[in-house]
Design a protein around this motif. Sequence first.
Motif, PDB file in Angstrom:
ATOM      1  N   ASP A  87       1.026   4.115  -2.835  1.00  0.00           N
ATOM      2  CA  ASP A  87       0.776   5.506  -2.464  1.00  0.00           C
ATOM      3  C   ASP A  87       1.889   6.420  -2.955  1.00  0.00           C
ATOM      4  O   ASP A  87       1.641   7.528  -3.444  1.00  0.00           O
TER       5      ASP A  87
ATOM      6  N   ARG B 267      -7.006   9.034   0.534  1.00  0.00           N
ATOM      7  CA  ARG B 267      -5.666   8.715   1.035  1.00  0.00           C
ATOM      8  C   ARG B 267      -4.924   7.786   0.086  1.00  0.00           C
ATOM      9  O   ARG B 267      -3.685   7.740   0.112  1.00  0.00           O
ATOM     10  N   HIS B 268      -5.655   7.045  -0.737  1.00  0.00           N
ATOM     11  CA  HIS B 268      -5.055   6.057  -1.634  1.00  0.00           C
ATOM     12  C   HIS B 268      -5.709   6.190  -3.018  1.00  0.00           C
ATOM     13  O   HIS B 268      -6.585   5.386  -3.372  1.00  0.00           O
TER      14      HIS B 268
ATOM     15  N   VAL C 100       0.836  -1.203   0.000  1.00  0.00           N
ATOM     16  CA  VAL C 100       0.000   0.000   0.000  1.00  0.00           C
ATOM     17  C   VAL C 100       0.871   1.253   0.000  1.00  0.00           C
ATOM     18  O   VAL C 100       0.621   2.209  -0.746  1.00  0.00           O
TER      19      VAL C 100
ATOM     20  N   MET D 128      -4.505  -5.795  -0.556  1.00  0.00           N
ATOM     21  CA  MET D 128      -4.428  -4.332  -0.478  1.00  0.00           C
ATOM     22  C   MET D 128      -5.821  -3.713  -0.415  1.00  0.00           C
ATOM     23  O   MET D 128      -6.051  -2.743   0.303  1.00  0.00           O
TER      24      MET D 128
ATOM     25  N   TRP E 118      -5.147   5.368  -5.926  1.00  0.00           N
ATOM     26  CA  TRP E 118      -5.073   4.221  -6.830  1.00  0.00           C
ATOM     27  C   TRP E 118      -6.137   3.165  -6.520  1.00  0.00           C
ATOM     28  O   TRP E 118      -6.414   2.281  -7.338  1.00  0.00           O
ATOM     29  N   ALA E 119      -6.734   3.238  -5.341  1.00  0.00           N
ATOM     30  CA  ALA E 119      -7.562   2.137  -4.851  1.00  0.00           C
ATOM     31  C   ALA E 119      -8.821   1.916  -5.681  1.00  0.00           C
ATOM     32  O   ALA E 119      -9.269   0.771  -5.834  1.00  0.00           O
TER      33      ALA E 119
ATOM     34  N   ILE F  18      -7.526  -1.211   2.564  1.00  0.00           N
ATOM     35  CA  ILE F  18      -8.247   0.045   2.350  1.00  0.00           C
ATOM     36  C   ILE F  18      -9.652  -0.035   2.938  1.00  0.00           C
ATOM     37  O   ILE F  18     -10.105   0.892   3.629  1.00  0.00           O
TER      38      ILE F  18
END
Length: 233
Positions: free
Chosen positions: A27, A98-99, A23, A64, A101-102, A68
């Motif tokens: 990030d 915060r992420h 993660v 991952m 790409w998630a 999340i």
Amino acid sequence: MAHQTGTPRRAPLSRARVLSAAVALADDAGIDSLSMRKLSQDLGVVPMALYKHVANKEELLDGMVDVIVGEIGPPDPGVDWKAAVRQRILSARRALLRHPWASRVLETRTTPTPAVLDYQDSMIGMFRDGGFSVDLTHHVMHALGSRMFGFTQELFEAPSMEPHVQAAALRQMSARYPHIVAIALRTDHDEGSVVGLGCDDQFEFEFALDLLLDGFDRLRLRGWSSTADLSDA
């Protein structure tokens, strides 16, 4: 007594440590940079050591996603169903902030992980506890779609081109697609999307979410059923 000095001992490798490092790598450098080899380098281990904890990259991505989803907080106790659902979805959105790409990874998962199933089950439970029938809740979940996880697919994707080229292209399009261009040229969106590219900013997301929740509530109060004759509604 003399104290021993030397390199501090590295924490033993574990599935949790592997997922946390993955993660962090995504990030910092983006999901496209993630590979088992790069992850092993960041952890200071040989690539084969990772396979004791994740069978392959797909299982790594599943894990991952679970990390999340685990960041999504519960709603405040004692609030009604609408506030509870709203809080939970906006907490999911903050996790994706915060992420960034998630959302891409979530869209590629073909089989939901246990953490995703737990989250979906809890969302369904909030509607059921709020007085929604199984029938209405089924259609509500379809209507929410990815919005349940805090993101939506953008209708008008921003083209990847230089500003002057983009402006020329829009001028060329305006004669044939005047309404699309008028909407595309609106300037009251954030410079960058809060989740991915496009104008999927916080206002747009909450605007649509509140419309949906209000609509769901009206159907609940009417005792709506998908099998009922709605011709006189």
